[in-house]
Design a protein around this motif. Structure first.
Motif, mmCIF file in Angstrom:
data_model
loop_
_atom_site.group_PDB
_atom_site.id
_atom_site.type_symbol
_atom_site.label_atom_id
_atom_site.label_comp_id
_atom_site.label_asym_id
_atom_site.label_seq_id
_atom_site.Cartn_x
_atom_site.Cartn_y
_atom_site.Cartn_z
ATOM 1 N N PHE A 36 9.161 3.100 -22.925
ATOM 2 C CA PHE A 36 9.769 4.393 -22.615
ATOM 3 C C PHE A 36 9.906 5.235 -23.877
ATOM 4 O O PHE A 36 9.551 6.418 -23.887
ATOM 5 N N ILE A 37 10.381 4.626 -24.954
ATOM 6 C CA ILE A 37 10.536 5.349 -26.210
ATOM 7 C C ILE A 37 9.178 5.791 -26.736
ATOM 8 O O ILE A 37 9.023 6.912 -27.226
ATOM 9 N N LEU A 38 8.171 4.947 -26.613
ATOM 10 C CA LEU A 38 6.827 5.293 -27.064
ATOM 11 C C LEU A 38 6.274 6.474 -26.271
ATOM 12 O O LEU A 38 5.713 7.418 -26.852
ATOM 13 N N ILE A 39 6.446 6.458 -24.973
ATOM 14 C CA ILE A 39 5.943 7.553 -24.127
ATOM 15 C C ILE A 39 6.662 8.856 -24.432
ATOM 16 O O ILE A 39 6.044 9.911 -24.536
ATOM 17 N N VAL A 40 7.985 8.807 -24.603
ATOM 18 C CA VAL A 40 8.753 10.017 -24.896
ATOM 19 C C VAL A 40 8.397 10.552 -26.276
ATOM 20 O O VAL A 40 8.243 11.757 -26.466
ATOM 21 N N SER A 41 8.206 9.673 -27.238
ATOM 22 C CA SER A 41 7.925 10.098 -28.603
ATOM 23 C C SER A 41 6.564 10.774 -28.728
ATOM 24 O O SER A 41 6.428 11.800 -29.377
ATOM 25 N N PHE A 42 5.545 10.205 -28.113
ATOM 26 C CA PHE A 42 4.197 10.738 -28.270
ATOM 27 C C PHE A 42 3.774 11.615 -27.097
ATOM 28 O O PHE A 42 2.691 12.170 -27.122
ATOM 29 N N GLY A 43 4.629 11.725 -26.100
ATOM 30 C CA GLY A 43 4.330 12.595 -24.965
ATOM 31 C C GLY A 43 4.945 13.964 -25.206
ATOM 32 O O GLY A 43 4.596 14.650 -26.173
ATOM 33 N N PRO A 44 5.874 14.376 -24.377
ATOM 34 C CA PRO A 44 6.461 15.707 -24.516
ATOM 35 C C PRO A 44 7.465 15.814 -25.664
ATOM 36 O O PRO A 44 7.893 16.912 -25.995
ATOM 37 N N GLY A 45 7.842 14.719 -26.246
ATOM 38 C CA GLY A 45 8.865 14.739 -27.290
ATOM 39 C C GLY A 45 10.238 14.620 -26.674
ATOM 40 O O GLY A 45 10.416 14.711 -25.462
ATOM 41 N N VAL A 46 11.215 14.425 -27.508
ATOM 42 C CA VAL A 46 12.584 14.221 -27.025
ATOM 43 C C VAL A 46 13.123 15.498 -26.392
ATOM 44 O O VAL A 46 13.708 15.473 -25.302
ATOM 45 N N LEU A 47 12.929 16.638 -27.043
ATOM 46 C CA LEU A 47 13.446 17.892 -26.489
ATOM 47 C C LEU A 47 12.748 18.246 -25.177
ATOM 48 O O LEU A 47 13.388 18.717 -24.235
ATOM 49 N N GLY A 48 11.452 18.019 -25.122
ATOM 50 C CA GLY A 48 10.725 18.279 -23.881
ATOM 51 C C GLY A 48 11.194 17.378 -22.749
ATOM 52 O O GLY A 48 11.325 17.815 -21.611
ATOM 53 N N PHE A 49 11.465 16.133 -23.071
ATOM 54 C CA PHE A 49 11.962 15.204 -22.059
ATOM 55 C C PHE A 49 13.337 15.618 -21.573
ATOM 56 O O PHE A 49 13.610 15.605 -20.375
ATOM 57 N N LEU A 50 14.211 16.016 -22.491
ATOM 58 C CA LEU A 50 15.555 16.458 -22.096
ATOM 59 C C LEU A 50 15.485 17.731 -21.266
ATOM 60 O O LEU A 50 16.241 17.903 -20.311
ATOM 61 N N TRP A 51 14.581 18.645 -21.613
ATOM 62 C CA TRP A 51 14.406 19.872 -20.840
ATOM 63 C C TRP A 51 13.959 19.534 -19.417
ATOM 64 O O TRP A 51 14.488 20.064 -18.446
ATOM 65 N N LEU A 52 12.975 18.621 -19.306
ATOM 66 C CA LEU A 52 12.484 18.216 -17.995
ATOM 67 C C LEU A 52 13.572 17.533 -17.183
ATOM 68 O O LEU A 52 13.731 17.791 -15.984
ATOM 69 N N LEU A 53 14.346 16.698 -17.839
ATOM 70 C CA LEU A 53 15.451 16.019 -17.163
ATOM 71 C C LEU A 53 16.482 17.036 -16.665
ATOM 72 O O LEU A 53 16.992 16.928 -15.550
ATOM 73 N N GLY A 54 16.790 18.046 -17.470
ATOM 74 C CA GLY A 54 17.715 19.098 -17.065
ATOM 75 C C GLY A 54 17.203 19.868 -15.878
ATOM 76 O O GLY A 54 17.970 20.226 -14.980
ATOM 77 N N ARG A 55 15.895 20.147 -15.833
ATOM 78 C CA ARG A 55 15.315 20.858 -14.708
ATOM 79 C C ARG A 55 15.425 20.041 -13.421
ATOM 80 O O ARG A 55 15.696 20.591 -12.354
#
Length: 59
Positions: A36-55
């Motif tokens: 999960f950390i690997l996907i978040v780090s090299f995917g949308p990034g932490v801020l992108g993941f948090l933005w998506l989660l907020g949406r």
């Protein structure tokens, strides 16, 4: 003649099986957390993941 208790052996075996299952579940959880950390780090990034989660939570 000596009598041996087999109940103690059975309980030891159960505790070993429980410990093995616990170790396996800890290992599986650690594996998924690393992935999960690997996907978040090299995917949308932490801020992108948090933005998506907020949406998703807003809906």
């Amino acid at each position: 003649m000596q009598d041996f208790e087999t109940q103690a052996d059975d309980s030891d075996l159960k505790s070993v099986e429980t410990t093995d299952a616990l170790e396996r579940s800890k290992g599986l959880l650690k594996y998924f957390l690393k992935r999960f950390i690997l996907i978040v780090s090299f995917g949308p990034g932490v801020l992108g993941f948090l933005w998506l989660l907020g949406r998703v939570i807003k809906r």
